[in-house]
Motif scaffolding. Structure first.
Motif, PDB file in Angstrom:
ATOM      1  N   LEU A   1      -4.497  10.355  -0.935  1.00 55.69           N
ATOM      2  CA  LEU A   1      -4.980   9.362  -1.883  1.00 55.69           C
ATOM      3  C   LEU A   1      -4.330   8.034  -1.523  1.00 55.69           C
ATOM      4  O   LEU A   1      -3.137   7.983  -1.210  1.00 55.69           O
TER       5      LEU A   1
ATOM      6  N   HIS B   1       1.426   5.318 -10.298  1.00 54.09           N
ATOM      7  CA  HIS B   1       0.711   4.849 -11.492  1.00 54.09           C
ATOM      8  C   HIS B   1       1.664   4.166 -12.472  1.00 54.09           C
ATOM      9  O   HIS B   1       1.333   3.136 -13.059  1.00 54.09           O
TER      10      HIS B   1
ATOM     11  N   PRO C   1      -3.016  14.557  -2.394  1.00 58.31           N
ATOM     12  CA  PRO C   1      -3.629  14.727  -3.720  1.00 58.31           C
ATOM     13  C   PRO C   1      -2.870  15.696  -4.630  1.00 58.31           C
ATOM     14  O   PRO C   1      -2.900  15.551  -5.846  1.00 58.31           O
TER      15      PRO C   1
ATOM     16  N   GLU D   1       0.838  -1.199   0.000  1.00 58.34           N
ATOM     17  CA  GLU D   1       0.000   0.000   0.000  1.00 58.34           C
ATOM     18  C   GLU D   1       0.872   1.247   0.000  1.00 58.34           C
ATOM     19  O   GLU D   1       2.000   1.226   0.496  1.00 58.34           O
TER      20      GLU D   1
ATOM     21  N   LEU E   1      -9.817   7.940  -1.137  1.00 59.80           N
ATOM     22  CA  LEU E   1      -9.325   9.077  -0.372  1.00 59.80           C
ATOM     23  C   LEU E   1      -9.467   8.774   1.118  1.00 59.80           C
ATOM     24  O   LEU E   1     -10.539   8.362   1.572  1.00 59.80           O
TER      25      LEU E   1
ATOM     26  N   SER F   1      -2.835   0.734  -8.118  1.00 62.94           N
ATOM     27  CA  SER F   1      -4.216   1.126  -8.415  1.00 62.94           C
ATOM     28  C   SER F   1      -4.708   2.123  -7.372  1.00 62.94           C
ATOM     29  O   SER F   1      -4.361   2.020  -6.189  1.00 62.94           O
ATOM     30  N   ASP F   2      -5.545   3.053  -7.824  1.00 59.67           N
ATOM     31  CA  ASP F   2      -6.191   4.002  -6.918  1.00 59.67           C
ATOM     32  C   ASP F   2      -7.202   3.245  -6.066  1.00 59.67           C
ATOM     33  O   ASP F   2      -7.967   2.433  -6.585  1.00 59.67           O
ATOM     34  N   GLU F   3      -7.229   3.533  -4.780  1.00 60.06           N
ATOM     35  CA  GLU F   3      -8.191   2.879  -3.892  1.00 60.06           C
ATOM     36  C   GLU F   3      -9.106   3.864  -3.176  1.00 60.06           C
ATOM     37  O   GLU F   3     -10.021   3.445  -2.500  1.00 60.06           O
TER      38      GLU F   3
ATOM     39  N   LYS G   1       2.148  10.632  -7.376  1.00 62.87           N
ATOM     40  CA  LYS G   1       1.063   9.932  -8.082  1.00 62.87           C
ATOM     41  C   LYS G   1       1.599   9.324  -9.379  1.00 62.87           C
ATOM     42  O   LYS G   1       1.256   8.185  -9.719  1.00 62.87           O
TER      43      LYS G   1
ATOM     44  N   PHE H   1      -3.335   4.085  -2.535  1.00 60.58           N
ATOM     45  CA  PHE H   1      -2.971   3.238  -3.672  1.00 60.58           C
ATOM     46  C   PHE H   1      -2.586   1.865  -3.139  1.00 60.58           C
ATOM     47  O   PHE H   1      -2.163   1.735  -1.999  1.00 60.58           O
TER      48      PHE H   1
END
Length: 183
Positions: free
Chosen positions: A172, A148, A138, A133, A157, A153-155, A144, A174
């Motif tokens: 954010l 990526h 943001p 994790e 907020l 993967s985005d999970e 970010k 991830f």
């Protein structure tokens, strides 16, 4: 603790012999790092605070709850930054959290993306964890981009997740699973 090597970066545990390079790089990068990190203690860059830091890292390794790496350039051996694997959880979870920092003068060259890719392989293939994790502000476009690019993967907020630069800040979230495809 093993050494992790990629094409341009070698990652290994910090030693007392790294103190001067670490303190110089952190001091030089202070304004660059401050918006993304907790407030630094007044004695953060002292030899005694660094020695305590190394003791904590050693205890975390012995307890299998955390692993810290310093990043060095394979060409010149210069210190570039650091990566930490914290909150290692075994049992039914088999996961950890990823954190990283890059010295100001080394940022923007793709070195952190390369290092994170190498650490991800270490987490899944050597440590045999299932999930890694990460979290970032943001507004941290560079972080970010790293996550990526490596395949996180985005999970969602997390509101007021961490106290950064003296304020509780949203982050954010991830994650990457051992079964996820890696770019």
């Amino acid at each position: 603790m093993p050494v992790v090597v990629t094409a341009r970066v070698e990652m290994r545990p910090p030693t007392m012999g790294d103190f001067e390079d670490w303190a110089a790089l952190r001091a030089d990068s202070r304004d660059f790092l401050t918006p993304w990190e907790p407030i630094w203690p007044a004695d953060d860059l002292t030899r005694s605070a660094y020695r305590q830091r190394l003791r904590r890292y050693g205890r975390e390794v012995r307890e299998d709850i955390g692993y810290t790496f310093f990043l060095f350039g394979r060409g010149d051996g210069g210190l570039l930054g650091g990566i930490s694997l914290t909150n290692v959880r075994r049992g039914v979870t088999q996961s950890c959290s990823l954190g990283y920092w890059m010295g100001r003068r080394h940022a923007g060259r793709g070195l952190m993306s390369e290092a994170v890719k190498g650490v991800v392989v270490h987490v899944f293939e050597t440590m045999r964890l299932h999930r890694i994790e990460a979290a970032c502000l943001p507004s941290n476009e560079a972080s970010k981009h790293v996550l990526h690019k490596v395949g996180f993967s985005d999970e969602g907020l997390a509101r007021q997740y961490l106290r950064i630069n003296g304020q509780w800040r949203d982050h954010l979230l991830f994650a990457m699973l051992a079964t996820d495809p890696r770019p």
